[in-house]
Design an enzyme around this catalytic site. Structure first.
Site, PDB file in Angstrom:
ATOM      1  N   CYS A 118       1.246  -9.473  -4.527  1.00  0.00           N
ATOM      2  CA  CYS A 118      -0.055  -9.464  -5.214  1.00  0.00           C
ATOM      3  C   CYS A 118      -0.010  -8.533  -6.422  1.00  0.00           C
ATOM      4  CB  CYS A 118      -1.186  -9.055  -4.275  1.00  0.00           C
ATOM      5  SG  CYS A 118      -1.438 -10.247  -2.963  1.00  0.00           S
ATOM      6  N   GLN A 123      -2.481   2.251  -0.693  1.00  0.00           N
ATOM      7  CA  GLN A 123      -1.115   2.583  -0.271  1.00  0.00           C
ATOM      8  C   GLN A 123      -0.906   4.080  -0.135  1.00  0.00           C
ATOM      9  OE1 GLN A 123       1.089   0.420   0.689  1.00  0.00           O
ATOM     10  NE2 GLN A 123      -0.165  -1.336   0.138  1.00  0.00           N
ATOM     11  N   LYS A 163      -4.430  -0.100   6.679  1.00  0.00           N
ATOM     12  CA  LYS A 163      -3.165   0.479   6.226  1.00  0.00           C
ATOM     13  C   LYS A 163      -3.047   1.931   6.679  1.00  0.00           C
ATOM     14  CE  LYS A 163      -3.025  -2.442   2.096  1.00  0.00           C
ATOM     15  NZ  LYS A 163      -2.210  -3.606   2.375  1.00  0.00           N
ATOM     16  N   HIS A 188      -2.203  -3.670  -8.186  1.00  0.00           N
ATOM     17  CA  HIS A 188      -2.377  -4.806  -7.275  1.00  0.00           C
ATOM     18  C   HIS A 188      -3.457  -5.708  -7.877  1.00  0.00           C
ATOM     19  CE1 HIS A 188      -3.826  -6.813  -3.581  1.00  0.00           C
ATOM     20  NE2 HIS A 188      -2.707  -6.438  -2.994  1.00  0.00           N
ATOM     21  N   ASP A 231      -7.344   3.493  -6.518  1.00  0.00           N
ATOM     22  CA  ASP A 231      -7.066   2.541  -5.447  1.00  0.00           C
ATOM     23  C   ASP A 231      -6.096   3.229  -4.502  1.00  0.00           C
ATOM     24  OD1 ASP A 231      -5.891   0.687  -3.815  1.00  0.00           O
ATOM     25  OD2 ASP A 231      -5.339  -0.713  -5.410  1.00  0.00           O
TER      26      ASP A 231
END
Lengths: 418, 149
Positions: free
Chosen positions: A376, A215, A238, A135, A212
């Site tokens: 993104c 997600q 999220k 991302h 990261d």
């Protein structure tokens, strides 16, 4: 029985996707005269009532600043804020809550590491390794850092299925790699990266690893100690929590050695014009009044998530994903983008007859919310030679009926454009 | 909401088979347009002789709305003077973004009036104006990229 895990099955409520839909008020509305079908949880997940109530209660009852006044409201707000940190620690299985820093979100958490650890540790010739499927928020902070320090950004390529392979990773890893920054799960494609083995490889070369987790947190088990990652970043929104709150996990030894990211109140122990002594962890990294209600809301979201057996939630999501894979795969002229084995919770696709933007508008008119665009992740689009995809993504509240609704909405696209 | 208001036959037709979808030769103006929200990209080239657009064409990728808008725009502006083209853009823009357009104004837009339905879809207005912003850039002879942002 001192070692009872906080997610022991006896504490779980039964997992029933139909029933838990009642917990999410936003699901129960019509859009354009049709019942909402929400398939955009990778952008942000909907919030259960318990999270909404927790945020509400902060402002309605415990509305005070934290770590400051001696009055009761401030004390209550402080206790709840710190309880939320402890919930995050449990959720990530971090060793200590001094390793849990509240941020505005994943993006700020990554920028914190780039500007604090990176600026103080990197020099010209050092390398930062990212992957092609990142991302933008896990690319741009490192590019900025490279400009500031003369370090070099190195990119591990992905395959045409959207995978990051061990051999490609090893080829790009070098003696000069100081940090590997990579997604745990790809937002655009749903690929689950083989992070345990990649982390081990990076550590063998003496590089640190930042994951990261934006997600990943709602779809796979995250145990920062088992993973042995050095930093882990994620966003509350999220994970069924509020927007504007996120977390940076960092190993205490590393956080301890890092200079503050921002200066201000709460991050100091004492200030004179001659000298300022910084506060201890994690407060050193939490300058200014934080998003108190957001942190408490995130705590409530974690309570909600942990009230179910994670294995059952993930199995349910995977079953819906498999169903979606087959249903979408059966549509003539539809092509899935990102077909890595073991992917989670997201389906990116293209249709011969219509551009993703048109697909998005048409399915929206049928009540189905999906994301369209480059997500993104422009380098991912570049890899496939496309400008955009349509993406349906899942939360724990989605069912196969939602996929049926998507499929029939996509038939409208065919009717109009076919 | 009626999708047919948005996806009129003319739009579907021009979206699928854009007109003037190649570069004119010769040309003396060029501009690129980019919508960072969706990644739509176009390059517009035109021949300006004595303040008149004598030829125009574009190449690019995008949704049906953006492609159809570019296509109908190139048809509409061929033969117009600079100031006529600017006036047309202004009318087109007003139709998409405000309720002030009179029926007469919309009628004057001719074929471009099929985009009137886009006003009901605020997220798509930028798709319909990408080509026009790019035209503006080309007419001003500015080399920078036009964006919808």
């Amino acid at each position: 029985m001192n070692e009872v895990s906080p997610i022991a099955s006896s504490k779980h409520v039964a997992f029933d996707a139909e029933r838990l839909r009642r917990d999410f008020p936003a699901l129960h509305q019509d859009v354009h005269g049709k019942p909402l079908v929400y398939l955009d949880s990778a952008a942000t997940s909907l919030k259960p009532q318990s999270v909404i109530d927790a945020v509400d209660e902060v402002y309605a009852k415990d509305c005070a600043n934290i770590h400051r006044a001696v009055h009761l409201l401030s004390q209550r707000a402080t206790v709840r804020y710190e309880e939320a940190r402890e919930k995050v620690r449990t959720f990530l299985n971090a060793a200590r809550n001094t390793e849990v820093v509240f941020t505005r979100g994943t993006t700020e958490a990554i920028n914190l590491v780039a500007q604090s650890w990176g600026r103080s540790s990197l020099r010209e010739g050092d390398e930062i390794l990212v992957t092609e499927l990142e991302h933008h928020s896990n690319i741009v902070p490192w590019q900025m850092l490279c400009q500031q320090t003369g370090a070099k950004l190195v990119v591990v390529p992905m395959t045409d299925r959207g995978e990051i392979l061990r051999e490609h990773f090893e080829q790009k890893l070098s003696e000069r790699t100081r940090l590997v920054a990579m997604a745990h799960v790809s937002n655009a494609l749903g690929t689950l990266l083989p992070v345990p083995e990649l982390i081990a490889l990076a550590h063998e070369r003496g590089a640190l690893v930042l994951l990261d987790g934006a997600q990943a947190v709602s779809h796979v088990d995250v145990d920062v100690r088992a993973l042995d990652c050095d930093f882990y970043a994620f966003s509350g929104h999220k994970l069924y929590g509020p927007t504007g709150i996120g977390v940076l996990y960092g190993k205490e030894r590393l956080l301890d050695g890092m200079p503050p990211y921002q200066g201000g109140g709460d991050m100091i122990r004492s200030v004179t014009f001659e000298e300022t002594i910084y506060n201890e962890l994690p407060y050193k990294f939490e300058a200014g009044t934080p998003n108190i209600a957001g942190a408490i809301g995130l705590g409530a979201a974690i309570d909600y998530v942990l009230s179910f057996d994670a294995g059952l939630v993930h199995a349910h999501e995977n079953a819906v994903l498999r169903y979606a894979n087959e249903a979408l795969g059966a549509i003539a002229g539809l092509r899935l983008v990102g077909t890595a084995p073991g992917k989670v919770a997201a389906l990116s696709f293209l249709m011969d007859s219509a551009h993703p933007h048109d697909i998005g508008t048409i399915v929206d008119s049928e009540g189905v919310a999906i994301r369209t665009g480059h997500h993104c992740a422009q380098p991912v689009m570049e890899h496939f030679g496309i400008a955009a995809t349509a993406r349906a993504s899942l939360g724990m509240y989605n069912t196969t009926e939602d996929i049926d609704a998507l499929v029939s909405a996509l038939q409208k696209v065919q009717e109009l454009f076919g | 909401m009626d999708l047919r208001e948005l996806y009129q036959e003319v739009i579907l037709d021009h979206g699928k088979n854009p007109r003037n979808h190649s570069f004119p030769e010769p040309h003396n103006r060029e501009a690129r347009g980019y919508n960072p929200l969706c990644g739509d990209k176009i390059t517009l080239r035109l021949q300006l002789d004595d303040q008149t657009i004598t030829d125009v064409g574009f190449v690019g990728q995008g949704c049906a709305i953006s492609q159809a808008s570019c296509s109908t725009m190139t048809e509409a502006i061929k033969g117009l003077t600079l100031s006529e083209a600017e006036a047309l853009f202004s009318k087109f823009h007003t139709m998409l973004t405000s309720e002030d357009s009179s029926d007469d104004d919309i009628e004057e837009l001719g074929k471009l009036a099929v985009f009137a339905g886009v006003r009901e879809f605020p997220m798509r207005v930028k798709c319909a104006t990408l080509g026009w912003h790019t035209l503006n850039q080309a007419l001003r002879n500015e080399s920078a990229e036009a964006t919808t942002e």
